[in-house]
Motif scaffolding. Sequence first.
Motif, PDB file in Angstrom:
ATOM      1  N   PRO A   6       0.802  -1.227   0.000  1.00  0.00           N
ATOM      2  CA  PRO A   6       0.000   0.000   0.000  1.00  0.00           C
ATOM      3  C   PRO A   6       0.831   1.272   0.000  1.00  0.00           C
ATOM      4  O   PRO A   6       0.436   2.270  -0.605  1.00  0.00           O
ATOM      5  N   VAL A   7       1.984   1.252   0.663  1.00  0.00           N
ATOM      6  CA  VAL A   7       2.849   2.436   0.641  1.00  0.00           C
ATOM      7  C   VAL A   7       3.289   2.735  -0.790  1.00  0.00           C
ATOM      8  O   VAL A   7       3.276   3.891  -1.237  1.00  0.00           O
ATOM      9  N   ALA A   8       3.657   1.708  -1.524  1.00  0.00           N
ATOM     10  CA  ALA A   8       4.068   1.903  -2.912  1.00  0.00           C
ATOM     11  C   ALA A   8       2.912   2.408  -3.765  1.00  0.00           C
ATOM     12  O   ALA A   8       3.086   3.303  -4.612  1.00  0.00           O
ATOM     13  N   GLU A   9       1.727   1.856  -3.572  1.00  0.00           N
ATOM     14  CA  GLU A   9       0.567   2.273  -4.368  1.00  0.00           C
ATOM     15  C   GLU A   9       0.165   3.710  -4.059  1.00  0.00           C
ATOM     16  O   GLU A   9      -0.096   4.516  -4.975  1.00  0.00           O
ATOM     17  N   SER A  15      10.788  10.051  -1.765  1.00  0.00           N
ATOM     18  CA  SER A  15      10.273   9.053  -0.823  1.00  0.00           C
ATOM     19  C   SER A  15      10.216   9.690   0.559  1.00  0.00           C
ATOM     20  O   SER A  15      10.733  10.788   0.775  1.00  0.00           O
ATOM     21  N   LEU A  16       9.595   8.971   1.483  1.00  0.00           N
ATOM     22  CA  LEU A  16       9.551   9.407   2.874  1.00  0.00           C
ATOM     23  C   LEU A  16      10.300   8.394   3.737  1.00  0.00           C
ATOM     24  O   LEU A  16      10.319   7.201   3.432  1.00  0.00           O
ATOM     25  N   ASP A  32       3.950   4.801   8.417  1.00  0.00           N
ATOM     26  CA  ASP A  32       4.321   4.738   6.998  1.00  0.00           C
ATOM     27  C   ASP A  32       3.066   4.641   6.122  1.00  0.00           C
ATOM     28  O   ASP A  32       2.950   5.311   5.087  1.00  0.00           O
ATOM     29  N   LEU A  33       2.123   3.806   6.541  1.00  0.00           N
ATOM     30  CA  LEU A  33       0.868   3.639   5.804  1.00  0.00           C
ATOM     31  C   LEU A  33       0.073   4.946   5.776  1.00  0.00           C
ATOM     32  O   LEU A  33      -0.380   5.389   4.710  1.00  0.00           O
ATOM     33  N   CYS A  34      -0.088   5.558   6.929  1.00  0.00           N
ATOM     34  CA  CYS A  34      -0.898   6.779   7.011  1.00  0.00           C
ATOM     35  C   CYS A  34      -0.234   7.946   6.296  1.00  0.00           C
ATOM     36  O   CYS A  34      -0.912   8.761   5.658  1.00  0.00           O
ATOM     37  N   ASN A  35       1.088   8.032   6.375  1.00  0.00           N
ATOM     38  CA  ASN A  35       1.791   9.088   5.647  1.00  0.00           C
ATOM     39  C   ASN A  35       1.621   8.920   4.139  1.00  0.00           C
ATOM     40  O   ASN A  35       1.402   9.896   3.414  1.00  0.00           O
ATOM     41  N   ALA A  36       1.726   7.692   3.658  1.00  0.00           N
ATOM     42  CA  ALA A  36       1.586   7.443   2.232  1.00  0.00           C
ATOM     43  C   ALA A  36       0.160   7.742   1.766  1.00  0.00           C
ATOM     44  O   ALA A  36      -0.050   8.310   0.685  1.00  0.00           O
ATOM     45  N   ALA A  37      -0.832   7.378   2.585  1.00  0.00           N
ATOM     46  CA  ALA A  37      -2.219   7.682   2.238  1.00  0.00           C
ATOM     47  C   ALA A  37      -2.459   9.187   2.226  1.00  0.00           C
ATOM     48  O   ALA A  37      -3.169   9.714   1.366  1.00  0.00           O
ATOM     49  N   SER A  38      -1.855   9.888   3.167  1.00  0.00           N
ATOM     50  CA  SER A  38      -1.953  11.345   3.205  1.00  0.00           C
ATOM     51  C   SER A  38      -1.359  11.959   1.939  1.00  0.00           C
ATOM     52  O   SER A  38      -1.905  12.914   1.381  1.00  0.00           O
ATOM     53  N   LEU A  39      -0.246  11.424   1.467  1.00  0.00           N
ATOM     54  CA  LEU A  39       0.351  11.873   0.217  1.00  0.00           C
ATOM     55  C   LEU A  39      -0.626  11.711  -0.945  1.00  0.00           C
ATOM     56  O   LEU A  39      -0.815  12.624  -1.758  1.00  0.00           O
ATOM     57  N   ALA A  40      -1.221  10.529  -1.042  1.00  0.00           N
ATOM     58  CA  ALA A  40      -2.082  10.215  -2.180  1.00  0.00           C
ATOM     59  C   ALA A  40      -3.318  11.095  -2.231  1.00  0.00           C
ATOM     60  O   ALA A  40      -3.758  11.514  -3.308  1.00  0.00           O
ATOM     61  N   TYR A  41      -3.881  11.385  -1.065  1.00  0.00           N
ATOM     62  CA  TYR A  41      -5.122  12.154  -1.011  1.00  0.00           C
ATOM     63  C   TYR A  41      -4.903  13.640  -0.753  1.00  0.00           C
ATOM     64  O   TYR A  41      -5.827  14.444  -0.904  1.00  0.00           O
ATOM     65  N   GLY A  42      -3.701  14.029  -0.319  1.00  0.00           N
ATOM     66  CA  GLY A  42      -3.423  15.427  -0.008  1.00  0.00           C
ATOM     67  C   GLY A  42      -4.111  15.914   1.251  1.00  0.00           C
ATOM     68  O   GLY A  42      -4.236  17.123   1.461  1.00  0.00           O
ATOM     69  N   ILE A  43      -4.537  14.997   2.096  1.00  0.00           N
ATOM     70  CA  ILE A  43      -5.329  15.319   3.287  1.00  0.00           C
ATOM     71  C   ILE A  43      -4.532  14.964   4.537  1.00  0.00           C
ATOM     72  O   ILE A  43      -3.952  13.878   4.616  1.00  0.00           O
ATOM     73  N   PRO A  44      -4.495  15.832   5.549  1.00  0.00           N
ATOM     74  CA  PRO A  44      -3.765  15.512   6.785  1.00  0.00           C
ATOM     75  C   PRO A  44      -4.350  14.294   7.500  1.00  0.00           C
ATOM     76  O   PRO A  44      -5.572  14.148   7.613  1.00  0.00           O
TER      77      PRO A  44
END
Length: 230
Positions: A35-38, A91-92, A100-112
């Motif tokens: 999921p981090v990669a996606e 990368s982060l 790591d999961l939540c940071n990557a999801a935040s990147l994808a959606y642009g939402i804190p």
Amino acid sequence: MRFQHASDLWQDFPHLVPGVIFTRGITHDASVDRPVAEFSAAAAERLTATQESGLPEVQAWRRAFSAMGLRPTQYRCASESLLRRFRKEGSLPRIHPLIDLCNAASLAYGIPVGVFDVSRINGNLEVRYADGDEAYETFSGEVEHPDPHEVIFADDTRRAHARRWTNRQSGYSAVRDSTADVLIIVEGLHETAPADVAKLTGALADELRVHWSVAPETAVLTRASPRFVR
């Protein structure tokens, strides 16, 4: 425990959309590479069209920070800071699989996305304006006091678990290897936040089920239904 935003915050920021996830059973040995990669790939694709400052999710938080009297290029919401670093470095850093999961999801959606160790929260947690005497512990262990009327995450003992709303969390309740129970908070202010926050909250809950075999409780809050209670 009850989580909520204060009524005057809803009044001042009527477009706010908070998503909430609570779960037990987090460990530090899960693998979240897929999921981090996606999520990272999705973020990279968005950044080919515009820098983070051009994303509507980030622009909405910049307007909110300006309304709070903060310079948005000095104090950035967490998602903008992550996107800025990701754009520059590609990368982060890896911290903990859940972070790591939540940071990557935040990147994808642009939402804190904020993640709190529930064992470090005393009583309830409320996002509210500060009085100025609350205690905030930095990641280096120093104690600060928020400015009066600054937006903070505060528990019943008047400990601040985040400063300047979505700008900076406290080291006191940060996720660590011993963390088991967590509260994840997603907050959007942009036009499509109702749909986007629900989608992001659901995506994170799905990944929690897959990688930790847990049963997360989720909610998307509104001004009419502003509380999450567990």
